[in-house]
Scaffold this active site. Sequence first.
Site, mmCIF file in Angstrom:
data_model
loop_
_atom_site.group_PDB
_atom_site.id
_atom_site.type_symbol
_atom_site.label_atom_id
_atom_site.label_comp_id
_atom_site.label_asym_id
_atom_site.label_seq_id
_atom_site.Cartn_x
_atom_site.Cartn_y
_atom_site.Cartn_z
ATOM 1 N N HIS A 183 0.830 -1.212 0.000
ATOM 2 C CA HIS A 183 0.000 0.000 0.000
ATOM 3 C C HIS A 183 0.861 1.258 0.000
ATOM 4 O O HIS A 183 0.444 2.291 -0.518
ATOM 5 C CB HIS A 183 -0.960 -0.012 1.197
ATOM 6 C CG HIS A 183 -2.144 -0.902 0.987
ATOM 7 N ND1 HIS A 183 -3.405 -0.605 1.440
ATOM 8 C CD2 HIS A 183 -2.268 -2.090 0.336
ATOM 9 C CE1 HIS A 183 -4.253 -1.577 1.093
ATOM 10 N NE2 HIS A 183 -3.580 -2.494 0.429
ATOM 11 N N ASN A 216 -7.183 1.878 3.346
ATOM 12 C CA ASN A 216 -6.116 1.477 4.273
ATOM 13 C C ASN A 216 -6.645 1.030 5.635
ATOM 14 O O ASN A 216 -5.842 0.755 6.539
ATOM 15 C CB ASN A 216 -5.109 2.626 4.454
ATOM 16 C CG ASN A 216 -4.157 2.714 3.270
ATOM 17 O OD1 ASN A 216 -3.835 1.689 2.662
ATOM 18 N ND2 ASN A 216 -3.722 3.918 2.933
#
Length: 323
Positions: free
Chosen positions: A64, A89
Amino acid sequence: MEGFRVLCLLLVLSKLVISAKSQLSTNYYASSCPQVEGVVRSTVQSHFNSDSTIAPGLLRMHFHDCFVQGCDASVLISGPSSERTAFTNIGLNGFDVIDDAKSQLESLCPGVVSCADILALAARDSVALTGGPNWGVPLGRLDGKRSSASDALNLPSPLESIAVHRQKFADKGLNDHDLVTLVGAHTIGQTDCRFFQYRLYNFTPTGNSDPSINSPNLAQLQALCPKNGNGLTKVALDKDSWTRFDVNFFKNIRDGNAVLESDQRLWGDDATRAIVQNYAGNIRGLFGVRFNFDFPKAMIKMSTIDVKTGSSGEVRKVCSKFN
Ligand code: HEM
């Protein structure tokens, strides 16, 4: 004339990217902070001993980070609308491990080791701790100076098609082979029911579940994620061995046992199916040799996406805050 100028600018930019990558080196801290690898490894190990979920957590966090503004620790910044607050996230795990390693390194070699490098090392160590391969991580990334939740909205979603994922990976310089290999990270870790529950009930216009899920697996997944559940139960991404880095994940795709729709769709596309089959099925795949050989190469490619060097970055004192 204008076209020529744009071409020249593109050439200069691509040279800058190449030269940033080529400034990375596995020996980068050899004289400035020789303890770096040992400190990160022992920190990941000690957190892992009390909570083994930090291994998949750190691996996912590195992905990420790299896919948003490059591998520059932008995901670590805390604040009201920073990257880590983006809904894409939610559930990231392992921030405390990075903070712990960073504070030890700040005592040993103040202002030297970037948070982006610590995260890249921690992801590598997480793979090794779960029985996967080890490799030398090129180091020398700087930490970025921007972190915004809106930048993270384009991260790949499990609801998107292989065509969309292929494009998103290609935009980062990663090909089909890298895509399948890197998604193999789902050999460890878990997902919330909410990311795949829609496959289990009323998926087709006639009210059936996703036909690509095999029947025994469907019954198990429905038991874990009931129709009116809150979607927050955790389910293994690799039902047979989610704490071990191995090739069972690919066998599960082959057998209709993948949990995320995007993982299962890797079997529906000719190009990605061939790669899955290779890891899942043949003699080399059988013992994970091929996957273990390819995964480090793909990780090194991913961990050098848009790295920052020179004035485009800094070495943060605290990983969750800009200097
Ligand atoms: C097509 C690309 C990808 C999609 C759509 C995707 C999607 C997801 C989703 C939905 C989850 C579950 C999150 C949760 O429940 O909180 C997950 C978990 C995970 N992903 Fe991916 N992922 C992709 C690629 C990758 C890559 C490239 C890596 C690393 C190299 C990775 C590593 C992981 C790991 C290790 C987990 C488990 C996390 C944990 O247990 O804490 N994923 N992924």
